[in-house]
Design an enzyme around this catalytic site. Sequence first.
Site, PDB file in Angstrom:
ATOM      1  CE  LYS A   1      -3.871  -2.306   2.260  1.00 51.14           C
ATOM      2  NZ  LYS A   1      -4.776  -2.457   3.405  1.00 51.14           N
TER       3      LYS A   1
ATOM      4  CD  GLN B   1      -3.499  -4.302   6.455  1.00 55.24           C
ATOM      5  OE1 GLN B   1      -3.692  -3.189   5.973  1.00 55.24           O
ATOM      6  NE2 GLN B   1      -3.783  -5.405   5.805  1.00 55.24           N
TER       7      GLN B   1
ATOM      8  CG  ASP C   1      -9.443   0.298   5.556  1.00 56.51           C
ATOM      9  OD1 ASP C   1      -9.263  -0.100   4.395  1.00 56.51           O
ATOM     10  OD2 ASP C   1      -8.655   0.082   6.501  1.00 56.51           O
TER      11      ASP C   1
END
Length: 295
Positions: A53, A97, A120
């Site tokens: 990412k 994460q 997200d």
Amino acid sequence: MAAQIIDGKEIARKVRERLIPRVANLQQQGVAPCLAVILVGTDPASVSYVTAKERALAEVGMTSRDIRLPADTTEEALLEHIRDLNGDPAVHGILVQLPLPSHIDEERILMAIDPAKDVDGFHPLSVGNMVLGRKTFLPCTPHGVLVLLRELGIPTKGAHAVVVGRSNIVGRPLANLLSGKDINATVTVCHTGTRDLASFTRQADILIAAVGRPHLITADMVKPGAVVIDVGVNRVEDPQSKKGYRLVGDVDFDAVLQVASYITPVPGGVGPMTIAMLLQNVLEAAESRLGPVCR
Ligand code: L34
């Protein structure tokens, strides 16, 4: 005739390319889009996703703030980081994460993220807005699947989409988005409580596997000509390979290839799309800070 293998890497590259002029435009206005990435612990798969990412952000000219915390970080310490980042005007997006170590309450962490920075799309407010069909950050993997279907011109209106898996990050949101007015599919959600899974999957025009179990979907479970989207990314032991493992999806690829009309590979299918959609969300978070953008 064998299915067409969907090139997720190539479609993801196209999506990323479209972001570049928009990033440049922000930079001209003195804004450097920045994603804060928090990784707790050293799970090898998580480390590799986070690294990918950050690299992808850099490639389109965006920046990241890399925050790596030990596996024994307390929930309170993690919350403190999030509060800092919420208040930091140089940070446009915050990504924690998953999965988190089991001593940390995932829901509490996700709820602490400022919804304006929730790239997200996991905050309950974002989820609620999505379900209501309102504009919001869409979760990256489900959004990536929609963009794949759209870019390939796969018709979805009136199609029967069968989603196998009901996770918060893939199955549930994807089922919801597929049933929306713009996609207009008829959706069935299957899960561990489903009796006779194959009887449902065989009815799918679009079959989406998002379970995390290698080879769950076998050829006999797929209708000839179906579009098969494999969201699973499983590491299976493989002494032959350099790393000692290889990646497989939830679909028995070689066999289903002979039955389907389109199929995503693992790796190189949905994974790269997840990252591309994240970049798009970070860019949009930064753009919206400027107020309405003239284009
Ligand atoms: N907060 N946690 C948060 N957001 C997310 O969107 C994720 N997810 C999932 C795990 N936890 C998360 C990801 O980023 C899964 N995931 C993800 C992202 C990228 C890839 C796979 C999963 C990916 O790039 N896969 C490559 C192979 C990578 C490799 O070699 O290991 C592929 O081609 O599928």
